[in-house]
Design a protein around this motif. Structure first.
Motif, mmCIF file in Angstrom:
data_model
loop_
_atom_site.group_PDB
_atom_site.id
_atom_site.type_symbol
_atom_site.label_atom_id
_atom_site.label_comp_id
_atom_site.label_asym_id
_atom_site.label_seq_id
_atom_site.Cartn_x
_atom_site.Cartn_y
_atom_site.Cartn_z
ATOM 1 N N VAL A 87 -22.117 -14.966 -20.044
ATOM 2 C CA VAL A 87 -22.234 -13.671 -19.368
ATOM 3 C C VAL A 87 -22.948 -12.714 -20.320
ATOM 4 O O VAL A 87 -22.424 -12.378 -21.386
ATOM 5 N N THR A 88 -24.142 -12.286 -19.955
ATOM 6 C CA THR A 88 -24.938 -11.430 -20.829
ATOM 7 C C THR A 88 -25.338 -10.154 -20.099
ATOM 8 O O THR A 88 -25.328 -10.081 -18.873
ATOM 9 N N GLY A 89 -25.706 -9.149 -20.875
ATOM 10 C CA GLY A 89 -26.131 -7.876 -20.315
ATOM 11 C C GLY A 89 -25.826 -6.752 -21.277
ATOM 12 O O GLY A 89 -25.091 -6.918 -22.253
ATOM 13 N N ALA A 90 -26.382 -5.584 -20.991
ATOM 14 C CA ALA A 90 -26.193 -4.423 -21.856
ATOM 15 C C ALA A 90 -24.728 -3.992 -21.863
ATOM 16 O O ALA A 90 -23.932 -4.372 -20.997
ATOM 17 N N THR A 91 -24.379 -3.175 -22.845
ATOM 18 C CA THR A 91 -23.012 -2.689 -22.946
ATOM 19 C C THR A 91 -22.635 -1.848 -21.730
ATOM 20 O O THR A 91 -23.476 -1.155 -21.159
ATOM 21 N N GLY A 92 -21.366 -1.945 -21.322
ATOM 22 C CA GLY A 92 -20.877 -1.135 -20.222
ATOM 23 C C GLY A 92 -21.044 -1.730 -18.845
ATOM 24 O O GLY A 92 -20.671 -1.105 -17.854
ATOM 25 N N LEU A 93 -21.573 -2.944 -18.751
ATOM 26 C CA LEU A 93 -21.806 -3.547 -17.444
ATOM 27 C C LEU A 93 -20.623 -4.377 -16.949
ATOM 28 O O LEU A 93 -20.660 -4.912 -15.839
ATOM 29 N N ASP A 151 -17.775 -10.617 -26.963
ATOM 30 C CA ASP A 151 -18.569 -9.852 -27.942
ATOM 31 C C ASP A 151 -19.235 -10.748 -28.977
ATOM 32 O O ASP A 151 -19.200 -10.498 -30.176
ATOM 33 N N TRP A 152 -19.867 -11.791 -28.490
ATOM 34 C CA TRP A 152 -20.618 -12.686 -29.371
ATOM 35 C C TRP A 152 -21.962 -12.056 -29.741
ATOM 36 O O TRP A 152 -22.573 -11.347 -28.953
ATOM 37 N N GLN A 183 -24.142 -9.095 -25.574
ATOM 38 C CA GLN A 183 -25.174 -8.128 -25.219
ATOM 39 C C GLN A 183 -26.568 -8.730 -25.396
ATOM 40 O O GLN A 183 -27.543 -8.204 -24.858
ATOM 41 N N LEU A 184 -26.672 -9.808 -26.145
ATOM 42 C CA LEU A 184 -27.960 -10.423 -26.440
ATOM 43 C C LEU A 184 -28.369 -11.413 -25.356
ATOM 44 O O LEU A 184 -27.529 -12.174 -24.875
ATOM 45 N N PRO A 185 -29.639 -11.431 -24.966
ATOM 46 C CA PRO A 185 -30.107 -12.485 -24.059
ATOM 47 C C PRO A 185 -29.945 -13.854 -24.714
ATOM 48 O O PRO A 185 -30.016 -13.988 -25.940
ATOM 49 N N VAL A 186 -29.723 -14.863 -23.900
ATOM 50 C CA VAL A 186 -29.463 -16.203 -24.428
ATOM 51 C C VAL A 186 -30.616 -16.703 -25.291
ATOM 52 O O VAL A 186 -30.401 -17.391 -26.295
ATOM 53 N N ALA A 210 -24.222 -24.929 -19.072
ATOM 54 C CA ALA A 210 -23.587 -23.631 -18.813
ATOM 55 C C ALA A 210 -24.156 -22.955 -17.563
ATOM 56 O O ALA A 210 -25.360 -23.010 -17.288
ATOM 57 N N HIS A 211 -23.266 -22.302 -16.828
ATOM 58 C CA HIS A 211 -23.669 -21.353 -15.790
ATOM 59 C C HIS A 211 -23.990 -20.028 -16.477
ATOM 60 O O HIS A 211 -23.483 -19.739 -17.568
ATOM 61 N N ARG A 212 -24.807 -19.211 -15.823
ATOM 62 C CA ARG A 212 -25.202 -17.949 -16.450
ATOM 63 C C ARG A 212 -25.047 -16.780 -15.469
ATOM 64 O O ARG A 212 -25.390 -16.894 -14.287
ATOM 65 N N LEU A 213 -24.516 -15.694 -15.998
ATOM 66 C CA LEU A 213 -24.481 -14.423 -15.276
ATOM 67 C C LEU A 213 -25.217 -13.397 -16.133
ATOM 68 O O LEU A 213 -24.727 -13.009 -17.188
ATOM 69 N N GLN A 214 -26.402 -12.990 -15.676
ATOM 70 C CA GLN A 214 -27.180 -11.973 -16.374
ATOM 71 C C GLN A 214 -26.972 -10.648 -15.665
ATOM 72 O O GLN A 214 -27.507 -10.417 -14.576
ATOM 73 N N LEU A 215 -26.147 -9.771 -16.257
ATOM 74 C CA LEU A 215 -25.836 -8.499 -15.621
ATOM 75 C C LEU A 215 -26.939 -7.486 -15.897
ATOM 76 O O LEU A 215 -27.481 -7.421 -17.001
ATOM 77 N N THR A 216 -27.247 -6.701 -14.896
ATOM 78 C CA THR A 216 -28.287 -5.688 -15.017
ATOM 79 C C THR A 216 -27.768 -4.389 -14.405
ATOM 80 O O THR A 216 -26.674 -4.322 -13.852
ATOM 81 N N GLY A 217 -28.600 -3.360 -14.492
ATOM 82 C CA GLY A 217 -28.257 -2.093 -13.855
ATOM 83 C C GLY A 217 -27.699 -1.076 -14.827
ATOM 84 O O GLY A 217 -27.798 -1.204 -16.046
#
Length: 236
Positions: A87-93, A151-152, A183-186, A210-217
């Motif tokens: 699960v990746t994406g910017a902080t707060g997502l 928080d990797w 927070q880092l892209p894979v 692995a499955h991936r969830l790339q959070l945006t917004g």
């Protein structure tokens, strides 16, 4: 069952039920109590950062979460297949929120779960190495059906941390599932690990199944803050 029996004795309405029905109510009560105790124990051991259920996850806010994909993750069959989730994406997502919600669902499904923030896990492993608990801690990390590493990638790993992470993932590879939030892209994880050879070994065990969830917004925290007026009351 004894408590349920006493309740039946105090309830005139239940006395009119057939014997088989009253026994069925006692057995159902006992089964429900046991399930509750088991779930309470599993959640205590899991030590999830946030107490949240998958039913609480907001899928209406645009964050790049595909409903069909999330529904399959909630089902949990990927855990039975010993697959991972990134699960990746910017902080707060809401990365930690989602991970804890899936961890809570795994506990409800009678699976063993452990949650760790990666920086504190490395600290715990360093201490365990010094006082003789290292092998026992690694064994507990390897045994959990679902391990959440939150928080990797906040900093480049040291040599000891690289070895620790490789040991954890080696023990779990093909035997259990791991959720990693970052927070880092894979595609930047290789550099965050530091050593190219060890990075190849770690990512081979973590990413390829692995499955991936790339959070945006927009950050969920900022979005929440926008609904609060200057006097501290929610806007309507």
């Amino acid at each position: 069952m004894a408590k349920a029996f006493e309740e039946q004795r105090r309830s005139p309405d239940l006395e009119a039920l057939p014997f088989e029905d009253r026994i069925g109510l006692l057995v159902d009560r006992e089964a429900a109590e046991r399930d509750t105790r088991r779930l309470t124990t599993r959640l205590k051991i899991a030590a999830l950062r946030q107490t949240v259920c998958v039913e609480d996850v907001d899928l209406r806010t645009p964050r790049g979460i595909d409903r069909a994909v999330f529904a399959k993750l909630v089902e949990g069959r990927w855990i039975d297949r010993h697959e991972n989730l990134l699960v990746t994406g910017a902080t707060g997502l809401g990365k930690s929120w989602l991970a804890c919600a899936l961890g809570h669902k795994a506990c409800r499904d009678n699976r063993s779960v452990l949650y760790h923030r990666v920086p504190r896990l490395f600290e715990a492993l360093a201490l365990a190495r010094g006082d003789g608990r290292y092998a026992r801690l690694l064994k507990s990390l390897g045994r959990a059906q679902l391990l959440i590493l939150d928080d990797w990638g906040l900093s480049v790993l040291t040599a000891a941390e690289r070895r620790d992470l490789l040991e954890i993932l080696e023990d779990r590879h093909g035997r259990a599932s791991t959720i990693v939030t970052s927070q880092l892209p894979v595609d930047t994880w290789h550099g965050a690990i530091g050593d190219p050879t060890v990075a190849d070994a770690i990512l081979d065990r973590l990413v390829h199944n692995a499955h991936r969830l790339q959070l945006t917004g927009e950050s969920m925290r900022k979005r929440s803050a926008k609904t609060i007026t200057l006097d501290g009351q929610p806007e309507h």
